[in-house]
Design a protein around this motif. Sequence first.
Motif, PDB file in Angstrom:
ATOM      1  N   MET A   9       1.244  -1.181  -0.215  1.00  0.00           N
ATOM      2  CA  MET A   9       0.122   0.030   0.240  1.00  0.00           C
ATOM      3  C   MET A   9       0.964   1.277  -0.109  1.00  0.00           C
ATOM      4  SD  MET A   9      -2.348  -1.132  -0.065  1.00  0.00           S
ATOM      5  CE  MET A   9      -4.381   0.009   0.070  1.00  0.00           C
ATOM      6  N   SER A  10       2.086   1.619   1.037  1.00  0.00           N
ATOM      7  CA  SER A  10       2.610   2.776   0.320  1.00  0.00           C
ATOM      8  C   SER A  10       3.281   2.638  -0.595  1.00  0.00           C
ATOM      9  CB  SER A  10       4.077   2.162   1.758  1.00  0.00           C
ATOM     10  OG  SER A  10       4.824   3.058   1.566  1.00  0.00           O
ATOM     11  N   ILE A  11       3.997   1.679  -1.665  1.00  0.00           N
ATOM     12  CA  ILE A  11       4.318   2.099  -3.108  1.00  0.00           C
ATOM     13  C   ILE A  11       3.470   1.806  -4.037  1.00  0.00           C
ATOM     14  CG2 ILE A  11       5.467   0.827  -4.869  1.00  0.00           C
ATOM     15  CD1 ILE A  11       7.185  -0.162  -3.057  1.00  0.00           C
ATOM     16  N   ASN A  12       2.222   1.278  -3.670  1.00  0.00           N
ATOM     17  CA  ASN A  12       0.452   1.708  -4.757  1.00  0.00           C
ATOM     18  C   ASN A  12       0.441   2.936  -3.636  1.00  0.00           C
ATOM     19  OD1 ASN A  12       2.121  -0.579  -5.732  1.00  0.00           O
ATOM     20  ND2 ASN A  12       0.187  -1.950  -6.003  1.00  0.00           N
ATOM     21  N   VAL A  13      -0.032   3.369  -3.162  1.00  0.00           N
ATOM     22  CA  VAL A  13      -1.322   4.667  -2.784  1.00  0.00           C
ATOM     23  C   VAL A  13      -0.250   5.025  -2.171  1.00  0.00           C
ATOM     24  CG1 VAL A  13      -3.368   4.710  -1.320  1.00  0.00           C
ATOM     25  CG2 VAL A  13      -3.040   2.337  -2.538  1.00  0.00           C
ATOM     26  N   ASN A  14       0.282   5.251  -1.470  1.00  0.00           N
ATOM     27  CA  ASN A  14       0.788   6.903  -1.075  1.00  0.00           C
ATOM     28  C   ASN A  14       2.067   7.119  -1.718  1.00  0.00           C
ATOM     29  OD1 ASN A  14      -0.372   5.008   1.947  1.00  0.00           O
ATOM     30  ND2 ASN A  14       1.492   4.779   2.944  1.00  0.00           N
ATOM     31  N   ALA A  15       3.194   6.574  -1.909  1.00  0.00           N
ATOM     32  CA  ALA A  15       3.883   6.760  -3.129  1.00  0.00           C
ATOM     33  C   ALA A  15       3.263   7.665  -3.840  1.00  0.00           C
ATOM     34  CB  ALA A  15       4.642   5.974  -3.878  1.00  0.00           C
ATOM     35  N   SER A  75      -3.432   1.130 -14.285  1.00  0.00           N
ATOM     36  CA  SER A  75      -3.713   0.744 -12.933  1.00  0.00           C
ATOM     37  C   SER A  75      -3.418  -1.456 -13.452  1.00  0.00           C
ATOM     38  CB  SER A  75      -5.758   1.410 -12.908  1.00  0.00           C
ATOM     39  OG  SER A  75      -5.996   0.462 -11.863  1.00  0.00           O
ATOM     40  N   SER A  76      -4.425  -1.868 -13.516  1.00  0.00           N
ATOM     41  CA  SER A  76      -4.762  -2.804 -13.639  1.00  0.00           C
ATOM     42  C   SER A  76      -6.193  -3.186 -13.796  1.00  0.00           C
ATOM     43  CB  SER A  76      -4.656  -3.377 -12.311  1.00  0.00           C
ATOM     44  OG  SER A  76      -4.564  -4.551 -12.436  1.00  0.00           O
ATOM     45  N   GLY A  77      -6.760  -4.810 -14.322  1.00  0.00           N
ATOM     46  CA  GLY A  77      -8.175  -5.232 -14.536  1.00  0.00           C
ATOM     47  C   GLY A  77      -9.185  -5.176 -13.301  1.00  0.00           C
ATOM     48  N   ALA A  78      -7.662  -5.566 -12.432  1.00  0.00           N
ATOM     49  CA  ALA A  78      -7.533  -6.412 -10.612  1.00  0.00           C
ATOM     50  C   ALA A  78      -8.671  -5.365  -9.669  1.00  0.00           C
ATOM     51  CB  ALA A  78      -6.567  -6.459 -10.384  1.00  0.00           C
ATOM     52  N   ALA A  79      -8.277  -4.246 -10.068  1.00  0.00           N
ATOM     53  CA  ALA A  79      -8.943  -3.108  -9.804  1.00  0.00           C
ATOM     54  C   ALA A  79     -10.500  -3.299  -9.668  1.00  0.00           C
ATOM     55  CB  ALA A  79      -8.799  -1.554  -9.889  1.00  0.00           C
ATOM     56  N   ALA A 135      -7.272  -3.777  -4.025  1.00  0.00           N
ATOM     57  CA  ALA A 135      -7.308  -2.678  -3.286  1.00  0.00           C
ATOM     58  C   ALA A 135      -6.079  -1.621  -3.328  1.00  0.00           C
ATOM     59  CB  ALA A 135      -7.615  -2.790  -2.119  1.00  0.00           C
ATOM     60  N   SER A 136      -4.787  -1.770  -3.936  1.00  0.00           N
ATOM     61  CA  SER A 136      -4.349  -0.664  -4.129  1.00  0.00           C
ATOM     62  C   SER A 136      -4.688   0.220  -5.009  1.00  0.00           C
ATOM     63  CB  SER A 136      -2.408  -1.230  -3.971  1.00  0.00           C
ATOM     64  OG  SER A 136      -2.863  -2.058  -5.251  1.00  0.00           O
ATOM     65  N   LYS A 137      -4.687  -0.772  -6.729  1.00  0.00           N
ATOM     66  CA  LYS A 137      -5.070  -0.508  -7.702  1.00  0.00           C
ATOM     67  C   LYS A 137      -6.022   0.608  -7.490  1.00  0.00           C
ATOM     68  CE  LYS A 137      -1.496  -0.496  -9.729  1.00  0.00           C
ATOM     69  NZ  LYS A 137      -0.287  -0.135 -10.605  1.00  0.00           N
ATOM     70  N   ALA A 138      -7.117   0.038  -7.024  1.00  0.00           N
ATOM     71  CA  ALA A 138      -8.825   1.006  -6.669  1.00  0.00           C
ATOM     72  C   ALA A 138      -8.724   1.639  -5.931  1.00  0.00           C
ATOM     73  CB  ALA A 138      -9.520  -0.412  -6.079  1.00  0.00           C
ATOM     74  N   ALA A 139      -7.334   1.982  -4.730  1.00  0.00           N
ATOM     75  CA  ALA A 139      -7.825   3.505  -4.302  1.00  0.00           C
ATOM     76  C   ALA A 139      -6.730   4.062  -5.570  1.00  0.00           C
ATOM     77  CB  ALA A 139      -6.611   2.786  -2.874  1.00  0.00           C
ATOM     78  N   GLY A 140      -5.452   3.585  -5.892  1.00  0.00           N
ATOM     79  CA  GLY A 140      -4.536   4.942  -7.085  1.00  0.00           C
ATOM     80  C   GLY A 140      -5.714   4.849  -7.663  1.00  0.00           C
TER      81      GLY A 140
END
Length: 246
Positions: free
Chosen positions: A113-119, A143-147, A159-164
């Motif tokens: 989450m730190s790398i994919n969202v916070n950063a 992003s990604s289809g995983a989101a 979750a990290s990609k959806a947040a992004g």
Amino acid sequence: MADKLNGRIALVTGASRGIGYFIAKQLAAEGAHVIAVARTVGGLEELDDEIQAAGGTATLVPLDLTDMAAIDQLGGAIHERWGKLDILVANAGVLGVLAPLGHIEAKTFEKTMSINVNATWRMIRTVDPLLRMSDAGRAVYLSSGAAHSTKAYWGLYAASKAAGEAMIRSWANETVNTPLRVNSVNPGATRTAMRALAMPGEDPDTLPRPADVAAKILPLLYPEVTRTGQLFDVPQNRFLSYRVPE
């Protein structure tokens, strides 16, 4: 070398390999000066060699995206040297681990989450004023289809990609009345190291090459782009509609 992006300054994260590597090369080939950000120095140097051999220019920035203070300082350094930023490609990210949510170690969850969202947020914050200084600022988030699929065992990455994506859409709404255009991209399954880690039994020869995927993303960074706050799906080669904001 084409000159469609001549004189423009482009920042690409995760530029030492995969899609980011080839987007950086293609931006330089179109005339942009590329600020290439990645943790792996060897990959950055290889990128620089190829860009220079093709007549382009780049500035290498070895940076670990867990170093939030360094991300904060990046915007100031860009402003001091160039006074603006025209293009952001927020490509860097990590898979984390594929596992049931209840089995993921806290340190793995927090680092992902730190790398994919916070950063990603820190990068947005540090370059937003610079992109607003451009006459046609363009930003793309990988992003990604995983989101959207939220498959079993993909919960952390999804979750990290959806947040992004949510941050990118909000940023687009905040800047809709400016020249800045901000979009997300689902690159789809691509022959990358991350894909190999996620799908170790998959035949890589069945997947699109990063250079081909990058070529489909590149037009989103051109000054004539008018769409903002949308998701471009590379496999379908079209924009997908989000629900209209309330």
